[in-house]
Design an enzyme around this catalytic site. Sequence first.
Site, short mmCIF file in Angstrom:
data_model
loop_
_atom_site.label_atom_id
_atom_site.label_comp_id
_atom_site.label_asym_id
_atom_site.label_seq_id
_atom_site.Cartn_x
_atom_site.Cartn_y
_atom_site.Cartn_z
N THR A 199 30.41 36.36 24.66
CA THR A 199 30.32 35.17 24.26
C THR A 199 28.82 34.38 23.72
O THR A 199 28.54 33.49 23.63
CB THR A 199 30.65 34.14 25.54
OG1 THR A 199 29.75 34.63 26.39
CG2 THR A 199 32.01 34.25 25.84
N TYR B 230 29.64 36.35 16.04
CA TYR B 230 30.62 35.95 17.16
C TYR B 230 31.93 35.20 16.54
O TYR B 230 33.09 35.78 16.90
CB TYR B 230 29.85 34.97 18.01
CG TYR B 230 30.93 34.23 18.97
CD1 TYR B 230 31.35 34.77 20.18
CD2 TYR B 230 31.03 33.01 18.75
CE1 TYR B 230 32.10 34.22 21.06
CE2 TYR B 230 32.02 32.34 19.90
CZ TYR B 230 32.48 32.85 20.97
OH TYR B 230 33.28 32.10 21.78
N1 LIG Z 1 31.38 29.28 26.51
C1 LIG Z 1 31.81 28.61 25.36
O1 LIG Z 1 31.06 27.44 24.99
C2 LIG Z 1 33.23 28.71 24.57
C3 LIG Z 1 33.39 27.96 23.52
C4 LIG Z 1 34.42 28.19 22.70
C5 LIG Z 1 35.43 29.28 23.24
N2 LIG Z 1 35.05 30.09 24.34
C6 LIG Z 1 35.84 31.40 24.62
O2 LIG Z 1 36.26 30.86 26.06
C7 LIG Z 1 36.48 32.18 26.53
C8 LIG Z 1 35.65 32.24 27.85
O3 LIG Z 1 34.52 31.93 27.65
P1 LIG Z 1 33.50 31.78 29.07
O4 LIG Z 1 32.25 30.78 28.50
O5 LIG Z 1 34.14 31.67 30.16
O6 LIG Z 1 32.58 33.22 28.57
P2 LIG Z 1 31.77 34.03 29.87
O7 LIG Z 1 31.24 32.90 31.05
O8 LIG Z 1 30.72 34.50 28.94
O9 LIG Z 1 32.47 35.02 30.46
C9 LIG Z 1 33.06 36.13 29.84
C10 LIG Z 1 33.65 37.00 30.65
O10 LIG Z 1 34.04 38.19 29.84
C11 LIG Z 1 33.47 39.32 30.59
N3 LIG Z 1 33.10 40.37 29.70
C12 LIG Z 1 32.24 40.35 28.70
N4 LIG Z 1 32.24 41.27 28.09
C13 LIG Z 1 33.30 42.10 28.26
C14 LIG Z 1 33.85 43.53 28.08
N5 LIG Z 1 33.26 44.16 27.06
N6 LIG Z 1 34.82 43.90 28.96
C15 LIG Z 1 35.35 43.18 29.85
N7 LIG Z 1 34.90 42.00 30.07
C16 LIG Z 1 34.02 41.67 29.44
C17 LIG Z 1 32.38 39.02 31.17
O11 LIG Z 1 32.02 39.81 32.29
P3 LIG Z 1 30.42 39.94 32.87
O12 LIG Z 1 30.32 38.64 33.87
O13 LIG Z 1 30.63 41.20 33.50
O14 LIG Z 1 29.54 39.74 31.70
C18 LIG Z 1 32.72 37.49 31.86
O15 LIG Z 1 33.79 37.90 32.89
C19 LIG Z 1 36.03 33.24 25.73
O16 LIG Z 1 37.22 33.86 24.88
C20 LIG Z 1 35.05 32.55 24.79
O17 LIG Z 1 35.18 33.10 23.30
C21 LIG Z 1 33.98 29.98 24.84
#
Ligand SMILES: NC(=O)c1ccc[n+]([C@@H]2O[C@H](COP(=O)([O-])OP(=O)(O)OC[C@H]3O[C@@H](n4cnc5c(N)ncnc54)[C@H](OP(=O)(O)O)[C@@H]3O)[C@@H](O)[C@H]2O)c1
Length: 304
Positions: A65, A128
């Site tokens: 992300t 991304y």
């Molecule tokens: N954040 C935003 O503003 C936003 C906006 C639009 C859409 N989204 C989407 O919403 C979803 C959730 O986002 P979020 O904000 O909750 O993200 P986040 O807080 O960055 O969490 C991402 C999670 O994915 C895990 N991860 C990363 N790389 C990985 C890998 N190679 N294998 C297995 N696990 C992995 C991370 O583990 P670690 O903790 O070990 O790194 C963490 O648990 C994602 O699909 C993102 O694209 C997010």
Amino acid sequence: MSDRPILITGSTGQLGTALVTCAAAAGLQYVASDRSVLNFDKPDTVESHFFRTKPSLVLNAAAWTDVNAAERNIEAAYRANRNGPAILAALCARAMIPLIHISTDYVFDGTKGIPYVETDAVAPLGVYGASKEAGERAVLQSDARAIVIRTAWLFSAGHRNFARTMIQAARSAPQLSIVADQRGTPTAAIDLASAVLHIVDILRRRGWRDSDRGIFHVANRGDATWHEFAKQIFNVAEAHGEVRPKLLPITSADWPTPAQRPADSRLDCTKLRQHFGIDLPNWRDATRRVITEMLTAREGQVSP
Ligand SMILES: NC(=O)c1ccc[n+]([C@@H]2O[C@H](COP(=O)([O-])OP(=O)(O)OC[C@H]3O[C@@H](n4cnc5c(N)ncnc54)[C@H](OP(=O)(O)O)[C@@H]3O)[C@@H](O)[C@H]2O)c1
């Protein structure tokens, strides 16, 4: 769907944590899976964890992300955002169980001028967005019972995100420069998680229908620029004793970043309302709840 658990990937992330909270509150059986047991960089762990868990449904909240870092970590971004979801989708297809996969407003280039609907053409501006778009396609090209949820501008009380960064920054800087020419839909992770679990509940009660398959936009109601979002954050934070900094509106050109962001990525969530009867609260209300939780949580400490 049976007694078998829901598999939640990315359980340490903002959304993953909120999904676990909502699943626990609903009394559902779930397996919270972090990178130590399911790692998209090690594809064999995806399969082995899936078979060990024997899930009835998968919620994929794991993703790369970091929008800026993706520009120089292209392979890792695609491993997490396309290859991993493709493996999950193939496993779900074989097991004939639903996969709810999370995607992003950054699949759009932000030039439409009105909120995006699910059928609008994608045109990501950076690695991304491109890797997430490739993930959407991989999931939807599989035979899985797949729902792809596009969301936006996630924030939560307990993780690193724009809202926390703002409050942290204001403690040492009397003036903050905030981008005022990017418009989107701030969305509380807990509200998104609640909507996802509502969908799960509908699927469990009435079973899967072919019309469930496809993309849904899911975000808090209303829209804002980062500058407007920051203003609302401090409206709430000030009431909890935080300092309100002067917020200087700037343009994206004043704040160059490695990855270009869409100027206007508002999401139209009508399809979600019409198909599942779900409507999220307004982002201002969501901000009030999340900032209040952030600043009243243990000792009121906010650390980066
Ligand atoms: N954040 C935003 O503003 C936003 C906006 C639009 C859409 N989204 C989407 O919403 C979803 C959730 O986002 P979020 O904000 O909750 O993200 P986040 O807080 O960055 O969490 C991402 C999670 O994915 C895990 N991860 C990363 N790389 C990985 C890998 N190679 N294998 C297995 N696990 C992995 C991370 O583990 P670690 O903790 O070990 O790194 C963490 O648990 C994602 O699909 C993102 O694209 C997010």
